[in-house]
Write a protein that holds these residues in place. Sequence first.
Motif, PDB file in Angstrom:
ATOM      1  N   LEU A 265       0.820  -1.211   0.000  1.00  0.00           N
ATOM      2  CA  LEU A 265       0.000   0.000   0.000  1.00  0.00           C
ATOM      3  C   LEU A 265       0.856   1.265   0.000  1.00  0.00           C
ATOM      4  CD1 LEU A 265      -2.733  -1.096   2.580  1.00  0.00           C
ATOM      5  CD2 LEU A 265      -2.870  -1.139   0.073  1.00  0.00           C
ATOM      6  N   GLY A 266       1.939   1.221  -0.780  1.00  0.00           N
ATOM      7  CA  GLY A 266       2.796   2.392  -0.919  1.00  0.00           C
ATOM      8  C   GLY A 266       3.795   2.590   0.196  1.00  0.00           C
ATOM      9  N   GLN A 267       3.754   1.728   1.212  1.00  0.00           N
ATOM     10  CA  GLN A 267       4.672   1.846   2.338  1.00  0.00           C
ATOM     11  C   GLN A 267       5.795   0.814   2.217  1.00  0.00           C
ATOM     12  OE1 GLN A 267       4.439   4.291   4.767  1.00  0.00           O
ATOM     13  NE2 GLN A 267       2.835   5.045   3.379  1.00  0.00           N
ATOM     14  N   ARG A 268       7.021   1.274   2.351  1.00  0.00           N
ATOM     15  CA  ARG A 268       8.170   0.377   2.238  1.00  0.00           C
ATOM     16  C   ARG A 268       8.541  -0.207   3.597  1.00  0.00           C
ATOM     17  NH1 ARG A 268      12.466   2.692  -2.250  1.00  0.00           N
ATOM     18  NH2 ARG A 268      10.932   2.975  -3.923  1.00  0.00           N
ATOM     19  N   PHE A 269       9.064  -1.424   3.543  1.00  0.00           N
ATOM     20  CA  PHE A 269       9.526  -2.069   4.771  1.00  0.00           C
ATOM     21  C   PHE A 269      10.666  -3.011   4.415  1.00  0.00           C
ATOM     22  CE2 PHE A 269       6.271  -4.683   2.898  1.00  0.00           C
ATOM     23  CZ  PHE A 269       6.714  -5.987   3.050  1.00  0.00           C
ATOM     24  N   LEU A 270      11.455  -3.360   5.423  1.00  0.00           N
ATOM     25  CA  LEU A 270      12.598  -4.244   5.240  1.00  0.00           C
ATOM     26  C   LEU A 270      12.165  -5.689   5.439  1.00  0.00           C
ATOM     27  CD1 LEU A 270      15.605  -3.664   4.603  1.00  0.00           C
ATOM     28  CD2 LEU A 270      16.067  -3.976   7.038  1.00  0.00           C
ATOM     29  N   LEU A 271      12.410  -6.522   4.453  1.00  0.00           N
ATOM     30  CA  LEU A 271      12.055  -7.934   4.544  1.00  0.00           C
ATOM     31  C   LEU A 271      13.046  -8.660   5.458  1.00  0.00           C
ATOM     32  CD1 LEU A 271      11.273  -8.537   0.784  1.00  0.00           C
ATOM     33  CD2 LEU A 271       9.612  -8.598   2.646  1.00  0.00           C
ATOM     34  N   PRO A 272      12.625  -9.715   6.129  1.00  0.00           N
ATOM     35  CA  PRO A 272      13.542 -10.473   6.985  1.00  0.00           C
ATOM     36  C   PRO A 272      14.735 -10.986   6.180  1.00  0.00           C
ATOM     37  CG  PRO A 272      11.271 -11.143   7.367  1.00  0.00           C
ATOM     38  CD  PRO A 272      11.255 -10.240   6.177  1.00  0.00           C
ATOM     39  N   ALA A 273      15.912 -10.911   6.773  1.00  0.00           N
ATOM     40  CA  ALA A 273      17.143 -11.270   6.066  1.00  0.00           C
ATOM     41  C   ALA A 273      17.101 -12.695   5.525  1.00  0.00           C
ATOM     42  CB  ALA A 273      18.341 -11.099   6.996  1.00  0.00           C
ATOM     43  N   GLY A 274      16.525 -13.610   6.267  1.00  0.00           N
ATOM     44  CA  GLY A 274      16.513 -15.002   5.844  1.00  0.00           C
ATOM     45  C   GLY A 274      15.537 -15.316   4.735  1.00  0.00           C
ATOM     46  N   SER A 275      14.641 -14.381   4.406  1.00  0.00           N
ATOM     47  CA  SER A 275      13.594 -14.671   3.428  1.00  0.00           C
ATOM     48  C   SER A 275      13.838 -14.025   2.076  1.00  0.00           C
ATOM     49  CB  SER A 275      12.235 -14.190   3.974  1.00  0.00           C
ATOM     50  OG  SER A 275      12.226 -12.770   4.087  1.00  0.00           O
ATOM     51  N   THR A 276      14.964 -13.353   1.895  1.00  0.00           N
ATOM     52  CA  THR A 276      15.218 -12.641   0.644  1.00  0.00           C
ATOM     53  C   THR A 276      16.325 -13.315  -0.149  1.00  0.00           C
ATOM     54  OG1 THR A 276      16.763 -11.149   1.777  1.00  0.00           O
ATOM     55  CG2 THR A 276      14.488 -10.410   1.552  1.00  0.00           C
ATOM     56  N   LYS A 277      16.163 -13.266  -1.467  1.00  0.00           N
ATOM     57  CA  LYS A 277      17.164 -13.769  -2.400  1.00  0.00           C
ATOM     58  C   LYS A 277      17.403 -12.712  -3.476  1.00  0.00           C
ATOM     59  CE  LYS A 277      15.811 -18.627  -1.809  1.00  0.00           C
ATOM     60  NZ  LYS A 277      15.327 -19.853  -2.501  1.00  0.00           N
ATOM     61  N   PRO A 278      18.599 -12.682  -4.069  1.00  0.00           N
ATOM     62  CA  PRO A 278      18.877 -11.691  -5.123  1.00  0.00           C
ATOM     63  C   PRO A 278      17.884 -11.834  -6.274  1.00  0.00           C
ATOM     64  CG  PRO A 278      20.900 -12.807  -4.433  1.00  0.00           C
ATOM     65  CD  PRO A 278      19.767 -13.539  -3.786  1.00  0.00           C
ATOM     66  N   GLN A 279      17.374 -10.691  -6.745  1.00  0.00           N
ATOM     67  CA  GLN A 279      16.489 -10.696  -7.909  1.00  0.00           C
ATOM     68  C   GLN A 279      16.528  -9.337  -8.577  1.00  0.00           C
ATOM     69  OE1 GLN A 279      12.673 -11.596  -6.053  1.00  0.00           O
ATOM     70  NE2 GLN A 279      12.117  -9.443  -5.966  1.00  0.00           N
ATOM     71  N   ARG A 280      16.041  -9.288  -9.812  1.00  0.00           N
ATOM     72  CA  ARG A 280      16.060  -8.048 -10.574  1.00  0.00           C
ATOM     73  C   ARG A 280      15.253  -6.960  -9.877  1.00  0.00           C
ATOM     74  NH1 ARG A 280      20.218  -7.709 -14.083  1.00  0.00           N
ATOM     75  NH2 ARG A 280      20.519  -9.703 -15.113  1.00  0.00           N
ATOM     76  N   GLN A 281      15.752  -5.745  -9.939  1.00  0.00           N
ATOM     77  CA  GLN A 281      15.056  -4.625  -9.315  1.00  0.00           C
ATOM     78  C   GLN A 281      13.759  -4.329 -10.059  1.00  0.00           C
ATOM     79  OE1 GLN A 281      17.136  -0.800  -9.401  1.00  0.00           O
ATOM     80  NE2 GLN A 281      16.520  -0.449  -7.299  1.00  0.00           N
ATOM     81  N   VAL A 282      12.698  -4.093  -9.321  1.00  0.00           N
ATOM     82  CA  VAL A 282      11.400  -3.763  -9.901  1.00  0.00           C
ATOM     83  C   VAL A 282      11.108  -2.288  -9.626  1.00  0.00           C
ATOM     84  CG1 VAL A 282       8.931  -4.246  -9.899  1.00  0.00           C
ATOM     85  CG2 VAL A 282      10.571  -6.121  -9.576  1.00  0.00           C
ATOM     86  N   LEU A 283      10.895  -1.507 -10.683  1.00  0.00           N
ATOM     87  CA  LEU A 283      10.612  -0.082 -10.561  1.00  0.00           C
ATOM     88  C   LEU A 283       9.146   0.174 -10.876  1.00  0.00           C
ATOM     89  CD1 LEU A 283      13.759   1.310 -12.456  1.00  0.00           C
ATOM     90  CD2 LEU A 283      13.518   0.839 -10.012  1.00  0.00           C
ATOM     91  N   ASP A 284       8.564   1.178 -10.224  1.00  0.00           N
ATOM     92  CA  ASP A 284       7.154   1.471 -10.480  1.00  0.00           C
ATOM     93  C   ASP A 284       6.990   2.147 -11.841  1.00  0.00           C
ATOM     94  OD1 ASP A 284       7.492   4.320 -10.220  1.00  0.00           O
ATOM     95  OD2 ASP A 284       7.347   4.123  -8.044  1.00  0.00           O
ATOM     96  N   GLU A 285       5.735   2.185 -12.308  1.00  0.00           N
ATOM     97  CA  GLU A 285       5.456   2.681 -13.662  1.00  0.00           C
ATOM     98  C   GLU A 285       5.869   4.140 -13.840  1.00  0.00           C
ATOM     99  OE1 GLU A 285       1.504   1.976 -14.975  1.00  0.00           O
ATOM    100  OE2 GLU A 285       1.584  -0.191 -14.617  1.00  0.00           O
ATOM    101  N   ALA A 286       5.657   4.952 -12.799  1.00  0.00           N
ATOM    102  CA  ALA A 286       5.994   6.375 -12.915  1.00  0.00           C
ATOM    103  C   ALA A 286       7.495   6.555 -13.131  1.00  0.00           C
ATOM    104  CB  ALA A 286       5.544   7.125 -11.662  1.00  0.00           C
ATOM    105  N   LEU A 287       8.305   5.800 -12.387  1.00  0.00           N
ATOM    106  CA  LEU A 287       9.754   5.922 -12.526  1.00  0.00           C
ATOM    107  C   LEU A 287      10.222   5.371 -13.874  1.00  0.00           C
ATOM    108  CD1 LEU A 287      12.468   6.702 -11.421  1.00  0.00           C
ATOM    109  CD2 LEU A 287      12.515   4.594 -10.076  1.00  0.00           C
ATOM    110  N   LEU A 288       9.630   4.270 -14.316  1.00  0.00           N
ATOM    111  CA  LEU A 288       9.961   3.742 -15.644  1.00  0.00           C
ATOM    112  C   LEU A 288       9.676   4.773 -16.718  1.00  0.00           C
ATOM    113  CD1 LEU A 288       8.571   0.084 -15.402  1.00  0.00           C
ATOM    114  CD2 LEU A 288      10.966   0.761 -15.533  1.00  0.00           C
ATOM    115  N   GLY A 289       8.560   5.480 -16.553  1.00  0.00           N
ATOM    116  CA  GLY A 289       8.219   6.522 -17.520  1.00  0.00           C
ATOM    117  C   GLY A 289       9.225   7.653 -17.537  1.00  0.00           C
ATOM    118  N   ARG A 290       9.673   8.087 -16.353  1.00  0.00           N
ATOM    119  CA  ARG A 290      10.671   9.166 -16.301  1.00  0.00           C
ATOM    120  C   ARG A 290      11.992   8.743 -16.934  1.00  0.00           C
ATOM    121  NH1 ARG A 290       9.647  13.640 -12.892  1.00  0.00           N
ATOM    122  NH2 ARG A 290      11.621  14.399 -13.785  1.00  0.00           N
ATOM    123  N   LEU A 291      12.324   7.465 -16.784  1.00  0.00           N
ATOM    124  CA  LEU A 291      13.591   6.957 -17.329  1.00  0.00           C
ATOM    125  C   LEU A 291      13.466   6.508 -18.775  1.00  0.00           C
ATOM    126  CD1 LEU A 291      14.789   4.830 -14.260  1.00  0.00           C
ATOM    127  CD2 LEU A 291      15.643   7.065 -14.975  1.00  0.00           C
TER     128      LEU A 291
END
Length: 344
Positions: A265-291
Amino acid sequence: MGGCRVLGQVWGGWRQGPGVLAAPTAAGFGTEARHQLQRRGSSKRSGALGDQLFPGLLRPETLSREELVDVLRAAVVDQKGPLVTLNKPQGLPVTGKPGELTLLSVLPELSQSLGLGERELQVVRASGKETSGLVLLSSCPQTASRLQKFFTYSQRARRPTATYCAVTDGIPATSEGKIQAALKLEHIDGVNFVVPVKSPSRNDILEGVKRTLSHFRVVATGAGCALVQLQPLTAFPSQLQVHMALQLCPVLGDHTYSACVGTVLGQRFLLPAGSTKPQRQVLDEALLGRLHLTPSQAAQLPLHLHLHCLYLPGARPRGPPIELLAPLPSYFSRTLQCLGLHYQ
């Protein structure tokens, strides 16, 4: 061995400054680099640094040894006495497996190309593979040893010797400050991955957990992104990328540690260290449009982390440090323009 005589004479032509966070020059690989690339006129060599989507991005796998030496010679920012300063393209590893094309593997040819004869260059300080920016080389073992001792002493004394520039996806909560975190290197699915460790015990420290520290300052903001200057005061793999992810503002083009940041819901949070794996960065549509990027193009976005400035000991005891500067890569400058990020 004439280049080893007096370091003070070598420093004479370099800029002296107070060692504070300095504004980077927005350019490609520096004036000398551009001129040399233009003089060579080879479309293949120019293409190696002329990616249409991300201009200035190096594709090492497309180069021969000779072509890589030409690229590195063109990337020389300065050469005085035994010291050579390069503006390393993003994507070029400093070291690697036997047979791989790396900076270290072509130093003998680069030394010859720069007219150093039998005085072979060695690496004093360098940015990592995914990081662009300064590489300091020396053809004099004594000079290299002195500078390496200077960097080691400065780190122990918590004195900054380097300033990086980064574009972040997200804006830090404060305009400047310090980031402290205990970090540990783990091997996850065949990939080295740095994870934070909360309240490390003495046993944790003995087993490889390290307390890390960086300073940061937000220089400009726009389109939900920030231009940030970073000074690491400790050395740990991927330290700056992890530190910015812990601020919920991963570095643009970080396809490893951006996975540590979740959004609901638009709020960022830090995922638990043990539950994350490297993956491609996902950017929102507005930022993709600016770039001006599609999601598939954004998956190829290079890491926007650039070693912009190194501080070396001054020519005089207690004198101001010497500043070595490397211009921003062309794709980095293009991103700043797209996001409307300017120095105030």
